[in-house]
Design a protein around this motif. Structure first.
Motif, PDB file in Angstrom:
ATOM      1  N   ALA A 185      28.164  36.074   5.397  1.00 33.27           N
ATOM      2  CA  ALA A 185      26.870  36.341   5.283  1.00 33.27           C
ATOM      3  C   ALA A 185      25.996  36.223   6.560  1.00 33.27           C
ATOM      4  O   ALA A 185      25.257  37.244   6.970  1.00 33.27           O
ATOM      5  N   SER A 186      26.319  35.106   7.352  1.00 31.81           N
ATOM      6  CA  SER A 186      25.686  34.993   8.548  1.00 31.81           C
ATOM      7  C   SER A 186      26.229  36.278   9.472  1.00 31.81           C
ATOM      8  O   SER A 186      25.377  36.933  10.509  1.00 31.81           O
ATOM      9  N   ASN A 187      27.478  36.284   9.424  1.00 30.86           N
ATOM     10  CA  ASN A 187      28.023  37.253  10.417  1.00 30.86           C
ATOM     11  C   ASN A 187      27.469  38.680  10.234  1.00 30.86           C
ATOM     12  O   ASN A 187      27.539  39.546  11.249  1.00 30.86           O
ATOM     13  N   MET A 188      27.553  38.936   8.841  1.00 28.98           N
ATOM     14  CA  MET A 188      26.905  40.129   8.725  1.00 28.98           C
ATOM     15  C   MET A 188      25.500  40.659   9.134  1.00 28.98           C
ATOM     16  O   MET A 188      25.219  41.975   9.705  1.00 28.98           O
ATOM     17  N   MET A 189      24.738  39.552   9.253  1.00 31.08           N
ATOM     18  CA  MET A 189      23.193  39.912   9.949  1.00 31.08           C
ATOM     19  C   MET A 189      23.532  40.053  11.478  1.00 31.08           C
ATOM     20  O   MET A 189      23.065  40.810  11.861  1.00 31.08           O
ATOM     21  N   GLY A 190      24.604  39.582  12.018  1.00 33.17           N
ATOM     22  CA  GLY A 190      24.796  39.644  13.580  1.00 33.17           C
ATOM     23  C   GLY A 190      25.194  40.826  13.624  1.00 33.17           C
ATOM     24  O   GLY A 190      24.705  41.649  14.724  1.00 33.17           O
ATOM     25  N   VAL A 191      26.181  41.452  12.813  1.00 37.38           N
ATOM     26  CA  VAL A 191      26.903  42.941  13.192  1.00 37.38           C
ATOM     27  C   VAL A 191      25.609  43.616  12.879  1.00 37.38           C
ATOM     28  O   VAL A 191      25.421  44.461  13.941  1.00 37.38           O
ATOM     29  N   TYR A 197      20.622  47.076  17.548  1.00 41.08           N
ATOM     30  CA  TYR A 197      20.088  46.765  19.098  1.00 41.08           C
ATOM     31  C   TYR A 197      20.619  48.092  19.806  1.00 41.08           C
ATOM     32  O   TYR A 197      20.054  48.602  20.736  1.00 41.08           O
ATOM     33  N   ALA A 198      21.757  48.137  19.621  1.00 37.95           N
ATOM     34  CA  ALA A 198      22.567  49.249  20.385  1.00 37.95           C
ATOM     35  C   ALA A 198      21.870  50.613  20.270  1.00 37.95           C
ATOM     36  O   ALA A 198      21.723  51.268  21.220  1.00 37.95           O
ATOM     37  N   LYS A 199      21.425  51.228  18.983  1.00 39.57           N
ATOM     38  CA  LYS A 199      21.028  52.286  18.777  1.00 39.57           C
ATOM     39  C   LYS A 199      19.709  52.270  19.421  1.00 39.57           C
ATOM     40  O   LYS A 199      19.156  53.309  19.914  1.00 39.57           O
ATOM     41  N   LEU A 203      21.900  53.042  23.717  1.00 39.55           N
ATOM     42  CA  LEU A 203      23.262  53.150  23.683  1.00 39.55           C
ATOM     43  C   LEU A 203      24.026  53.928  22.845  1.00 39.55           C
ATOM     44  O   LEU A 203      23.558  54.227  21.770  1.00 39.55           O
ATOM     45  N   ASN A 204      25.209  54.445  23.227  1.00 35.48           N
ATOM     46  CA  ASN A 204      26.163  54.948  22.291  1.00 35.48           C
ATOM     47  C   ASN A 204      26.792  53.924  21.173  1.00 35.48           C
ATOM     48  O   ASN A 204      27.667  52.983  21.609  1.00 35.48           O
ATOM     49  N   PRO A 205      26.471  53.674  20.002  1.00 32.31           N
ATOM     50  CA  PRO A 205      26.878  52.309  19.252  1.00 32.31           C
ATOM     51  C   PRO A 205      28.619  52.482  19.218  1.00 32.31           C
ATOM     52  O   PRO A 205      29.058  51.484  19.073  1.00 32.31           O
ATOM     53  N   GLU A 206      29.099  53.537  19.091  1.00 35.91           N
ATOM     54  CA  GLU A 206      30.443  53.543  19.000  1.00 35.91           C
ATOM     55  C   GLU A 206      31.023  53.170  20.328  1.00 35.91           C
ATOM     56  O   GLU A 206      32.183  52.576  20.278  1.00 35.91           O
ATOM     57  N   ASN A 207      30.662  53.699  21.349  1.00 34.80           N
ATOM     58  CA  ASN A 207      31.042  52.900  22.711  1.00 34.80           C
ATOM     59  C   ASN A 207      30.816  51.493  22.858  1.00 34.80           C
ATOM     60  O   ASN A 207      31.777  50.713  23.289  1.00 34.80           O
ATOM     61  N   VAL A 208      29.583  50.821  22.250  1.00 36.26           N
ATOM     62  CA  VAL A 208      29.604  49.605  22.331  1.00 36.26           C
ATOM     63  C   VAL A 208      30.448  48.854  21.531  1.00 36.26           C
ATOM     64  O   VAL A 208      30.865  47.742  22.032  1.00 36.26           O
ATOM     65  N   LEU A 209      30.952  49.254  20.412  1.00 41.08           N
ATOM     66  CA  LEU A 209      31.878  48.727  19.652  1.00 41.08           C
ATOM     67  C   LEU A 209      33.273  48.550  20.362  1.00 41.08           C
ATOM     68  O   LEU A 209      33.925  47.602  20.172  1.00 41.08           O
ATOM     69  N   PRO A 227      31.739  50.451  11.946  1.00 44.20           N
ATOM     70  CA  PRO A 227      31.899  51.927  12.241  1.00 44.20           C
ATOM     71  C   PRO A 227      31.212  52.812  10.794  1.00 44.20           C
ATOM     72  O   PRO A 227      30.507  53.640  11.290  1.00 44.20           O
ATOM     73  N   ARG A 228      31.270  52.046   9.747  1.00 40.51           N
ATOM     74  CA  ARG A 228      30.545  52.678   8.643  1.00 40.51           C
ATOM     75  C   ARG A 228      29.006  52.659   8.635  1.00 40.51           C
ATOM     76  O   ARG A 228      28.506  53.737   8.290  1.00 40.51           O
ATOM     77  N   MET A 229      28.573  51.519   9.186  1.00 37.96           N
ATOM     78  CA  MET A 229      27.052  51.475   9.685  1.00 37.96           C
ATOM     79  C   MET A 229      26.599  52.760  10.364  1.00 37.96           C
ATOM     80  O   MET A 229      25.696  53.477  10.022  1.00 37.96           O
ATOM     81  N   ILE A 230      27.406  53.082  11.413  1.00 38.82           N
ATOM     82  CA  ILE A 230      27.149  54.019  12.460  1.00 38.82           C
ATOM     83  C   ILE A 230      27.072  55.263  11.935  1.00 38.82           C
ATOM     84  O   ILE A 230      26.243  56.149  11.958  1.00 38.82           O
ATOM     85  N   LYS A 231      28.019  55.494  10.865  1.00 43.24           N
ATOM     86  CA  LYS A 231      28.283  56.752  10.470  1.00 43.24           C
ATOM     87  C   LYS A 231      27.459  57.093   9.179  1.00 43.24           C
ATOM     88  O   LYS A 231      27.082  58.008   8.618  1.00 43.24           O
ATOM     89  N   GLY A 232      26.689  55.875   8.604  1.00 46.03           N
ATOM     90  CA  GLY A 232      25.674  56.193   7.535  1.00 46.03           C
ATOM     91  C   GLY A 232      26.569  56.157   6.404  1.00 46.03           C
ATOM     92  O   GLY A 232      26.157  56.614   5.270  1.00 46.03           O
ATOM     93  N   ASP A 233      27.714  55.621   6.294  1.00 45.44           N
ATOM     94  CA  ASP A 233      28.487  55.459   4.995  1.00 45.44           C
ATOM     95  C   ASP A 233      28.259  54.120   4.585  1.00 45.44           C
ATOM     96  O   ASP A 233      28.797  53.100   4.810  1.00 45.44           O
ATOM     97  N   PHE A 234      27.593  54.075   3.392  1.00 46.75           N
ATOM     98  CA  PHE A 234      27.416  52.875   2.602  1.00 46.75           C
ATOM     99  C   PHE A 234      27.875  52.873   1.352  1.00 46.75           C
ATOM    100  O   PHE A 234      27.575  51.967   0.421  1.00 46.75           O
ATOM    101  N   GLU A 235      29.003  53.732   1.113  1.00 49.65           N
ATOM    102  CA  GLU A 235      29.695  53.547  -0.278  1.00 49.65           C
ATOM    103  C   GLU A 235      30.656  52.094  -0.272  1.00 49.65           C
ATOM    104  O   GLU A 235      30.965  51.588   0.743  1.00 49.65           O
TER     105      GLU A 235
END
Length: 295
Positions: A185-191, A197-199, A203-209, A227-235
């Motif tokens: 739960a807390s980790n998801m907030m940090g991610v 923040y990167a976006k 920055l390029n979020p993929e490069n940050v990862l 990576p799913r967040m960056i792509k907008g994949d929320f399935e």
């Protein structure tokens, strides 16, 4: 007697995002698979491969020596196990009953006691690893119950997961899963905050990862969900509505023990906002939308 594929019929109740893959691994290993779902169509893929569908948990119980359940909420668990046509009333003596739902530790203890009174072997064995872990048979499985029962069913657990630990008596598996969910739960907030923040900073979020996912900030969520967040994949690999359920169980258990968990409380409140926004059926990574909408 060993629970081999030659002499053991296995039941599986709950063939959703994760359950379908988990049941499929048992089936591929040669076990005769019996399944129960509220509608047969939801299990059609497994039926096409030879699984036998039953229209009540009780009928399934009469055909199996081991039964796994992976349903939605503690109320569903209680109905499947302790209801009028439930497993405890219907299963033959010495049947192994294994609930892999994330549910209440207190309910797990009640089921264990009711099952023992009928000569049944009950365990709570919630899992972690999401849809990917279920698909790849690499789940972490946390087991509560008698040690002898754990050893008997362990070969079947090994068909679904790679990190399989007997945590203690009835309810211990569920308490361990609460620890898991609190950490997530807390980790998801940090991610989510890191991706936002990167976006926002350009920055390029993929490069940050590439830079942060293998260092001290590394986590399963960072590697698999960012990576799913960056792509907008929320399935959904794991539904928002089920994560809220888990956090509520953890909050209630912590309160009963007199433990303050502010990080969990904050995460639960943020996911409640996502639910209000209509994201119940999306994956937990959709929380990043909360941050994107502020940017």
């Amino acid at each position: 007697m060993a629970l081999s594929a030659e002499n053991t019929a296995v039941g599986f109740i709950g063939t959703g995002v994760m359950g379908k893959s988990m049941a499929g691994h048992l089936q591929k290993a040669g076990y005769t698979l019996h399944i129960y779902t509220r509608t047969a169509a939801k299990a059609q893929e497994l039926m096409d491969q030879g699984a036998i569908w039953h229209d009540t948990p009780g009928k399934l119980a009469q055909a199996c020596q081991v039964i796994f359940t992976m349903v939605g909420y503690p109320s569903d668990v209680e109905e499947v196990y302790l209801g009028e046509n439930g497993l405890v009333r219907s299963a033959a003596q010495d049947t192994y009953l294994v609930d892999m739902t994330t549910s209440s530790p207190q309910l797990a203890q009640r089921i264990y006691e009711a099952a023992a009174a009928e000569g049944l072997h009950a365990m709570d064995a919630p899992v972690s690893g999401g849809d990917i872990g279920a698909r790849d048979a690499k789940l972490s499985i946390m087991v509560g119950g008698d040690a002898a029962d754990f050893e008997a069913v362990k070969p079947l657990f090994e068909l679904m997961g790679t990190n399989i630990v007997h945590q203690g008596s009835a309810g211990a598996g569920q308490h361990t899963k609460m620890c898991n969910q609190i950490a997530i739960a807390s980790n998801m907030m940090g991610v989510c905050e890191a991706v936002a923040y990167a976006k926002t900073s350009g920055l390029n979020p993929e490069n940050v990862l590439k830079s942060i996912s293998t260092g001290a900030a590394g986590s399963w969520s960072l590697s698999n969900l960012a990576p799913r967040m960056i792509k907008g994949d929320f399935e959904p690999g794991f539904y928002v509505k089920h994560f809220i359920k888990d956090m509520r169980i953890a909050l209630e258990s912590a309160k009963d023990m007199g433990l303050n968990v502010p990080g969990l409380s904050l995460a639960e409140s943020l996911y409640e906002k996502m639910s209000e926004m209509g994201y119940d059926e999306k994956g937990t990574q959709v929380l990043v939308q909360y941050y994107f909408q502020q940017a």
